[in-house]
Design a protein around this motif. Structure first.
Motif, PDB file in Angstrom:
ATOM      1  N   ILE A   1       0.862  -1.177   0.000  1.00 27.13           N
ATOM      2  CA  ILE A   1       0.000   0.000   0.000  1.00 27.13           C
ATOM      3  C   ILE A   1       0.899   1.227   0.000  1.00 27.13           C
ATOM      4  N   VAL A   2       0.773   2.035  -1.055  1.00 30.40           N
ATOM      5  CA  VAL A   2       1.584   3.241  -1.196  1.00 30.40           C
ATOM      6  C   VAL A   2       0.768   4.426  -0.688  1.00 30.40           C
ATOM      7  N   LEU A   3       1.288   5.097   0.337  1.00 22.71           N
ATOM      8  CA  LEU A   3       0.608   6.250   0.921  1.00 22.71           C
ATOM      9  C   LEU A   3       1.247   7.535   0.408  1.00 22.71           C
ATOM     10  N   ALA A   4       0.404   8.490   0.099  1.00 19.83           N
ATOM     11  CA  ALA A   4       0.884   9.804  -0.339  1.00 19.83           C
ATOM     12  C   ALA A   4      -0.115  10.850   0.130  1.00 19.83           C
ATOM     13  N   ASP A   5       0.371  11.822   0.860  1.00 13.93           N
ATOM     14  CA  ASP A   5      -0.483  12.915   1.356  1.00 13.93           C
ATOM     15  C   ASP A   5      -1.673  12.372   2.141  1.00 13.93           C
ATOM     16  N   GLY A   6      -1.448  11.317   2.930  1.00 16.94           N
ATOM     17  CA  GLY A   6      -2.496  10.790   3.785  1.00 16.94           C
ATOM     18  C   GLY A   6      -3.541   9.955   3.089  1.00 16.94           C
ATOM     19  N   ARG A   7      -3.322   9.598   1.836  1.00 16.76           N
ATOM     20  CA  ARG A   7      -4.277   8.791   1.080  1.00 16.76           C
ATOM     21  C   ARG A   7      -3.587   7.554   0.510  1.00 16.76           C
ATOM     22  N   VAL A   8      -4.397   6.559   0.156  1.00 12.58           N
ATOM     23  CA  VAL A   8      -3.872   5.378  -0.520  1.00 12.58           C
ATOM     24  C   VAL A   8      -3.723   5.733  -1.997  1.00 12.58           C
ATOM     25  N   ALA A   9      -2.464   5.910  -2.429  1.00 12.71           N
ATOM     26  CA  ALA A   9      -2.205   6.302  -3.817  1.00 12.71           C
ATOM     27  C   ALA A   9      -2.212   5.101  -4.743  1.00 12.71           C
ATOM     28  N   GLU A  10      -1.640   3.982  -4.269  1.00  9.81           N
ATOM     29  CA  GLU A  10      -1.576   2.750  -5.063  1.00  9.81           C
ATOM     30  C   GLU A  10      -1.631   1.558  -4.125  1.00  9.81           C
ATOM     31  N   GLU A  11      -2.115   0.427  -4.624  1.00 11.06           N
ATOM     32  CA  GLU A  11      -2.040  -0.822  -3.871  1.00 11.06           C
ATOM     33  C   GLU A  11      -2.058  -2.004  -4.831  1.00 11.06           C
ATOM     34  N   GLY A  12      -1.360  -3.048  -4.430  1.00 13.81           N
ATOM     35  CA  GLY A  12      -1.261  -4.238  -5.265  1.00 13.81           C
ATOM     36  C   GLY A  12      -0.027  -5.035  -4.893  1.00 13.81           C
ATOM     37  N   THR A  13       0.234  -6.103  -5.623  1.00  9.48           N
ATOM     38  CA  THR A  13       1.439  -6.891  -5.396  1.00  9.48           C
ATOM     39  C   THR A  13       2.644  -6.111  -5.930  1.00  9.48           C
ATOM     40  N   PRO A  14       3.875  -6.474  -5.499  1.00 12.43           N
ATOM     41  CA  PRO A  14       5.055  -5.777  -6.029  1.00 12.43           C
ATOM     42  C   PRO A  14       5.118  -5.807  -7.548  1.00 12.43           C
ATOM     43  N   ALA A  15       4.798  -6.951  -8.157  1.00 16.91           N
ATOM     44  CA  ALA A  15       4.852  -7.055  -9.626  1.00 16.91           C
ATOM     45  C   ALA A  15       3.822  -6.145 -10.281  1.00 16.91           C
ATOM     46  N   GLU A  16       2.602  -6.111  -9.716  1.00 17.57           N
ATOM     47  CA  GLU A  16       1.541  -5.264 -10.287  1.00 17.57           C
ATOM     48  C   GLU A  16       1.921  -3.790 -10.234  1.00 17.57           C
ATOM     49  N   LEU A  17       2.498  -3.366  -9.116  1.00 17.84           N
ATOM     50  CA  LEU A  17       2.852  -1.955  -8.975  1.00 17.84           C
ATOM     51  C   LEU A  17       4.033  -1.577  -9.865  1.00 17.84           C
TER      52      LEU A  17
ATOM     53  N   ASN B   1       4.564  -2.827 -12.787  1.00 19.67           N
ATOM     54  CA  ASN B   1       4.010  -2.743 -14.141  1.00 19.67           C
ATOM     55  C   ASN B   1       3.220  -1.457 -14.375  1.00 19.67           C
ATOM     56  N   LYS B   2       2.730  -0.843 -13.291  1.00 24.95           N
ATOM     57  CA  LYS B   2       1.937   0.378 -13.425  1.00 24.95           C
ATOM     58  C   LYS B   2       2.790   1.601 -13.770  1.00 24.95           C
ATOM     59  N   ASN B   3       4.098   1.498 -13.479  1.00 22.54           N
ATOM     60  CA  ASN B   3       4.990   2.640 -13.707  1.00 22.54           C
ATOM     61  C   ASN B   3       4.512   3.885 -12.970  1.00 22.54           C
TER      62      ASN B   3
ATOM     63  N   TYR C   1       5.181   3.846  -6.879  1.00 25.03           N
ATOM     64  CA  TYR C   1       6.024   2.785  -6.335  1.00 25.03           C
ATOM     65  C   TYR C   1       7.201   2.498  -7.263  1.00 25.03           C
ATOM     66  N   HIS C   2       6.935   2.455  -8.566  1.00 24.78           N
ATOM     67  CA  HIS C   2       7.987   2.202  -9.556  1.00 24.78           C
ATOM     68  C   HIS C   2       9.070   3.278  -9.465  1.00 24.78           C
ATOM     69  N   ARG C   3       8.663   4.535  -9.303  1.00 25.25           N
ATOM     70  CA  ARG C   3       9.634   5.631  -9.202  1.00 25.25           C
ATOM     71  C   ARG C   3      10.452   5.515  -7.919  1.00 25.25           C
ATOM     72  N   MET C   4       9.815   5.116  -6.816  1.00 22.04           N
ATOM     73  CA  MET C   4      10.543   4.962  -5.555  1.00 22.04           C
ATOM     74  C   MET C   4      11.593   3.863  -5.653  1.00 22.04           C
ATOM     75  N   VAL C   5      11.236   2.747  -6.291  1.00 21.36           N
ATOM     76  CA  VAL C   5      12.191   1.651  -6.471  1.00 21.36           C
ATOM     77  C   VAL C   5      13.365   2.097  -7.323  1.00 21.36           C
ATOM     78  N   ASP C   6      13.085   2.797  -8.426  1.00 19.86           N
ATOM     79  CA  ASP C   6      14.153   3.273  -9.309  1.00 19.86           C
ATOM     80  C   ASP C   6      15.095   4.225  -8.588  1.00 19.86           C
ATOM     81  N   LEU C   7      14.528   5.120  -7.782  1.00 23.09           N
ATOM     82  CA  LEU C   7      15.360   6.086  -7.052  1.00 23.09           C
ATOM     83  C   LEU C   7      16.287   5.377  -6.078  1.00 23.09           C
ATOM     84  N   GLN C   8      15.770   4.362  -5.380  1.00 25.99           N
ATOM     85  CA  GLN C   8      16.612   3.652  -4.424  1.00 25.99           C
ATOM     86  C   GLN C   8      17.671   2.822  -5.127  1.00 25.99           C
ATOM     87  N   ARG C   9      17.324   2.258  -6.285  1.00 25.60           N
ATOM     88  CA  ARG C   9      18.327   1.502  -7.050  1.00 25.60           C
ATOM     89  C   ARG C   9      19.448   2.429  -7.538  1.00 25.60           C
TER      90      ARG C   9
END
Length: 322
Positions: free
Chosen positions: A283-299, A301-303, A306-314
Motif C-alpha cells: 500500500i503506497v501512501l501519499a499525502d495521507g491517502r492510498v495512492a496505489e495498492e497491489g502486489t510488487p509485480a503489479e505496482l 508494471n503500473k509505472n 512505487y515504480h519511481r521509488m524503487v528506481d530512485l533507491q536503485r
C-alpha cells in the motif's frame, strides 16, 4: 558576582523548563477505556469454542451481550473503513483510508516521510483514537475492545528498540509474563540471541544497562524479536526493524524475523523497497491517502509512484557502490 549570577540564572531557566514538563504530565487527563470485549483462552469442545483458564495458544474475543456473551475466534483480520485522523484538529494526516489485512497476509506500507505509515500502526494499537470511520479487528470495532487486551494481541518490533535496566531474561520475559526460563531460552534461540548471551558474564542473568547500553544494536534488536516470539501474537507490526543495522546483523535479524512471521498477519512499515519484495500486498501512501495498492509485480508494471521509488533507491545504491 556577575558571573555567579549569570550561572544561577541559567540553572533557574533550566529548572523552569523541566518544571513545565513535569506539571504538564501531572495535568494530563487519564486515558479513558470504555471497552467491554476481552481476550480469553479457549479450547474446542464438541466443535464449539469454550473459555478455559489454562493457556492453550488459542484465543477468542469475549463479547458480552447483556447477561450472555459470544466468543469470536481471534484470527488477525484488520480492516480500516473510511478512516480520517489528525494529531491536531486543523491538520488531517489520514484521509478516508480503506484497507484490509486478512489473516496470514503480509501487508507493506511505503511512502515518503510524513505520509502516515507509522500513524496507521499507532491507530491499530489505539495510542490515538480516529476522528471518523472505524477500525475492526476480527469484525469487532476496536473501540469496543479493552485496550490492555487489544495490545496484548499485538506484537511490535520497532527500529528503535526499548529495553529496560534489567537482565536479558527479564527483558525477554516482558513478552509473556509468567513464562518459564525454558520458554524464554527457546524464544532467545529462535531469535538468534543464544550465541551472544552465552558470551555475557552471567549469561541470561546479566544486567544489560540502561536501554541495553551494554549490547550492540543488532543484539538489542534480536532481544526485541525474542520478546515478540515469546508473545506469539497473531498480528505483528514491524517498523523497519533492520534499517539501522549493518549487513551481518541484518542477515541474523532477518533470519529471526522469518521465524516470528510464520502464519501471522504482518503489517510492515518500509523505507527500503527491498524489505517489501515478499509482501502479499503493498500500500503506497501519499499525502495521507492510498495512492496505489497491489502486489510488487503489479505496482512495478503500473509505472507509478512505487515504480519511481524503487528506481530512485536503485540509483542511490548504484551511486554508493561506485
Amino acid at each position: 558576582p556577575l558571573v555567579n549570577m549569570s550561572q544561577q540564572f541559567n540553572s533557574i531557566l533550566a529548572a523552569l523548563a523541566g518544571a513545565e514538563r513535569i506539571f504538564a504530565l501531572i495535568d494530563e487527563k487519564p486515558e479513558v477505556d470504555d471497552g467491554i470485549v476481552t481476550l480469553v483462552n479457549v479450547e474446542e469442545v464438541d466443535g464449539q469454542l469454550v473459555e478455559c483458564e489454562q493457556r492453550t495458544n488459542r484465543w477468542a474475543w469475549k463479547h458480552p451481550h447483556g447477561n450472555e456473551f459470544t466468543l469470536v475466534e481471534m484470527k488477525g483480520d484488520v480492516r480500516f473503513h473510511d478512516v480520517v485522523f489528525g494529531y491536531e484538529e486543523n491538520h488531517t494526516v489520514l484521509k478516508n483510508i480503506n484497507l484490509f489485512a486478512k489473516p496470514g497476509q503480509k501487508i507493506a506500507f511505503v511512502g515518503s516521510t510524513g505520509a502516515g505509515k507509522t500513524t496507521i500502526t499507532n491507530l491499530i494499537n489505539r495510542f490515538y483514537d480516529i476522528n471518523k470511520g472505524s477500525i475492526t479487528y476480527d469484525g469487532i470495532d476496536i473501540k469496543l475492545i479493552k485496550k490492555d487486551d487489544l495490545r496484548t494481541s499485538l506484537a511490535m518490533v520497532l527500529q528503535d528498540t526499548h529495553l529496560f535496566t534489567a537482565t536479558v531474561m527479564e527483558n525477554i520475559r516482558l513478552g509473556k509474563r509468567g513464562a518459564t526460563d525454558e520458554e524464554v531460552r527457546a524464544a532467545a534461540k529462535a531469535a538468534n540471541c543464544d550465541e551472544f548471551v552465552h558470551r555475557l558474564p552471567q549469561g541470561y542473568n546479566t544486567p544489560i544497562g540502561e536501554n541495553g547500553a551494554k549490547l550492540s544494536g543488532g543484539e538489542r534488536q534480536r532481544i526485541s524479536i525474542a520478546r515478540a516470539l515469546l508473545k506469539d501474537a497473531p498480528i505483528v507490526l514491524l517498523d523497519e526493524a533492520t534499517a539501522s543495522l549493518d549487513v551481518e546483523n541484518e542477515t541474523k535479524v532477518q533470519g529471526a524475523l522469518s521465524r516470528l512471521l510464520v502464519g501471522k498477519t504482518v503489517l510492515v512499515i518500509a523505507h527500503r523497497m527491498r524489505t517489501v519484495e515478499a509482501a502479499d500486498k503493498i500500500i503506497v501512501l501519499a499525502d495521507g491517502r492510498v495512492a496505489e495498492e497491489g502486489t510488487p509485480a503489479e505496482l512495478m508494471n503500473k509505472n507509478g509512484l512505487y515504480h519511481r521509488m524503487v528506481d530512485l533507491q536503485r540509483q542511490s545504491a548504484g551511486w554508493r557502490l561506485n
